[in-house]
Design a protein around this motif. Structure first.
Motif, PDB file in Angstrom:
ATOM      1  N   ARG A 265       9.266   6.581   3.158  1.00 29.78           N
ATOM      2  CA  ARG A 265       9.568   7.908   2.599  1.00 29.78           C
ATOM      3  C   ARG A 265       9.820   8.910   3.717  1.00 29.78           C
ATOM      4  O   ARG A 265      10.737   9.726   3.645  1.00 29.78           O
ATOM      5  CB  ARG A 265       8.412   8.396   1.722  1.00 29.78           C
ATOM      6  N   GLU A 266       9.004   8.848   4.768  1.00 33.38           N
ATOM      7  CA  GLU A 266       9.157   9.778   5.892  1.00 33.38           C
ATOM      8  C   GLU A 266      10.470   9.525   6.631  1.00 33.38           C
ATOM      9  O   GLU A 266      11.159  10.468   7.034  1.00 33.38           O
ATOM     10  CB  GLU A 266       7.974   9.617   6.855  1.00 33.38           C
TER      11      GLU A 266
ATOM     12  N   SER B 163       0.822  -1.212   0.000  1.00 31.46           N
ATOM     13  CA  SER B 163       0.000   0.000   0.000  1.00 31.46           C
ATOM     14  C   SER B 163       0.859   1.267   0.000  1.00 31.46           C
ATOM     15  O   SER B 163       1.948   1.296   0.584  1.00 31.46           O
ATOM     16  CB  SER B 163      -0.938   0.025   1.209  1.00 31.46           C
ATOM     17  N   ILE B 164       0.342   2.305  -0.650  1.00 30.76           N
ATOM     18  CA  ILE B 164       1.032   3.601  -0.696  1.00 30.76           C
ATOM     19  C   ILE B 164       1.171   4.169   0.707  1.00 30.76           C
ATOM     20  O   ILE B 164       2.209   4.731   1.071  1.00 30.76           O
ATOM     21  CB  ILE B 164       0.252   4.584  -1.597  1.00 30.76           C
ATOM     22  N   GLU B 165       0.108   4.012   1.512  1.00 25.96           N
ATOM     23  CA  GLU B 165       0.115   4.564   2.873  1.00 25.96           C
ATOM     24  C   GLU B 165       1.234   3.949   3.712  1.00 25.96           C
ATOM     25  O   GLU B 165       1.938   4.655   4.446  1.00 25.96           O
ATOM     26  CB  GLU B 165      -1.242   4.321   3.554  1.00 25.96           C
ATOM     27  N   GLU B 166       1.403   2.643   3.596  1.00 30.12           N
ATOM     28  CA  GLU B 166       2.470   1.980   4.365  1.00 30.12           C
ATOM     29  C   GLU B 166       3.850   2.386   3.855  1.00 30.12           C
ATOM     30  O   GLU B 166       4.782   2.569   4.625  1.00 30.12           O
ATOM     31  CB  GLU B 166       2.311   0.464   4.310  1.00 30.12           C
TER      32      GLU B 166
ATOM     33  N   ASP C 186       4.673   5.144   2.671  1.00 25.74           N
ATOM     34  CA  ASP C 186       4.961   6.512   3.120  1.00 25.74           C
ATOM     35  C   ASP C 186       5.792   6.513   4.410  1.00 25.74           C
ATOM     36  O   ASP C 186       6.487   7.487   4.695  1.00 25.74           O
ATOM     37  CB  ASP C 186       3.662   7.297   3.349  1.00 25.74           C
ATOM     38  N   GLN C 187       5.727   5.430   5.169  1.00 24.54           N
ATOM     39  CA  GLN C 187       6.564   5.321   6.379  1.00 24.54           C
ATOM     40  C   GLN C 187       8.041   5.331   5.995  1.00 24.54           C
ATOM     41  O   GLN C 187       8.862   5.964   6.658  1.00 24.54           O
ATOM     42  CB  GLN C 187       6.231   4.032   7.139  1.00 24.54           C
TER      43      GLN C 187
END
Length: 229
Positions: free
Chosen positions: A131-132, A123-126, A128-129
């Motif tokens: 990326r952050e 998932s994109i949301e996961e 993003d962790q």
């Protein structure tokens, strides 16, 4: 070309794109603003005030001085607000030694290869962790992220990977053509910096003259309107 090697090339291009957006653009823009920001802001503010004065002058043909001034201020309120937001720009730069930076980059490359939603069922949301964590240069956070169960690779043909690679190459080249990356050479060139500073100073002085003359014109027009009303 082997499929796994194609996936590697695509993941490298994804890394270049992410590093450009997350690190290089903010870092370059911060340096640009440190050199030119204040003067550029003075010029932009003066330009907005000139435009507001010109609008005020035109509105005086229809309204009273107070109402014309109020309407001009209302029309330009959003422009000044955007300028203030731009003035408060804050870019977080990563001051790391070269060895740690390379370690962080290598970990993020692994995260892209094994977890990027472009290449894997993740998932994109996961993602993003990761990326952050990369944005913060959080080595431990990336190491923890890489402990996640590896997702299934998306089923893609060599042709699909080739198309993705071409698209990423185009997207990355467009990023490098945009500001602030097209300013990179100038930021290392003292003569270019001096030239741009002088250009901004000349524009500012020219705007000051225009603003002063428009202010006088406005005062004269208001005085005439008040005497005839």
């Amino acid at each position: 070309m082997e499929k796994n090697y194609l996936k590697f090339l695509v993941s490298e291009l994804i890394f270049v794109r992410e590093d450009t957006l997350i690190n290089l653009i903010p870092k370059t823009e911060k340096k640009y603003r440190e050199i030119f920001g204040d003067l550029e802001n003075y010029v932009d503010t003066l330009n907005l005030n000139i435009r507001k004065l010109r609008r005020n002058l035109k509105l005086l043909d229809k309204f009273s001085p107070d109402l014309a001034k109020k309407k001009a201020e209302e029309e330009f309120e959003r422009d000044f607000e955007e300028l203030r937001e731009d003035e408060n720009f804050d870019s977080q730069s990563r001051d790391l030694d070269e060895d740690k930076l390379r370690e962080v980059e290598d970990l993020f490359r692994q995260a892209i290869f094994y977890y990027s939603p472009k290449l894997n069922d993740f998932s994109i949301e996961e993602f993003d962790q990761a990326r952050e964590a990369f944005k913060k240069a959080d080595k431990e956070g990336l190491e923890e992220f890489l402990k996640k169960d590896k997702p299934r690779e998306l089923e893609m043909t060599n042709e699909q990977l080739e198309i993705m690679r071409e698209d990423l190459e185009i997207e990355t080249s467009i990023l490098f053509e945009r500001f602030p990356l097209n300013q990179l050479d100038m930021l290392e060139d003292k003569e270019a910096i001096d030239f741009n500073l002088n250009r901004l100073k000349n524009v500012y002085e020219e705007y000051q003259e225009i603003y002063g003359s428009l202010g006088e014109e406005l005062n004269i027009k208001i005085a005439k309107k008040e005497t005839t009303s």
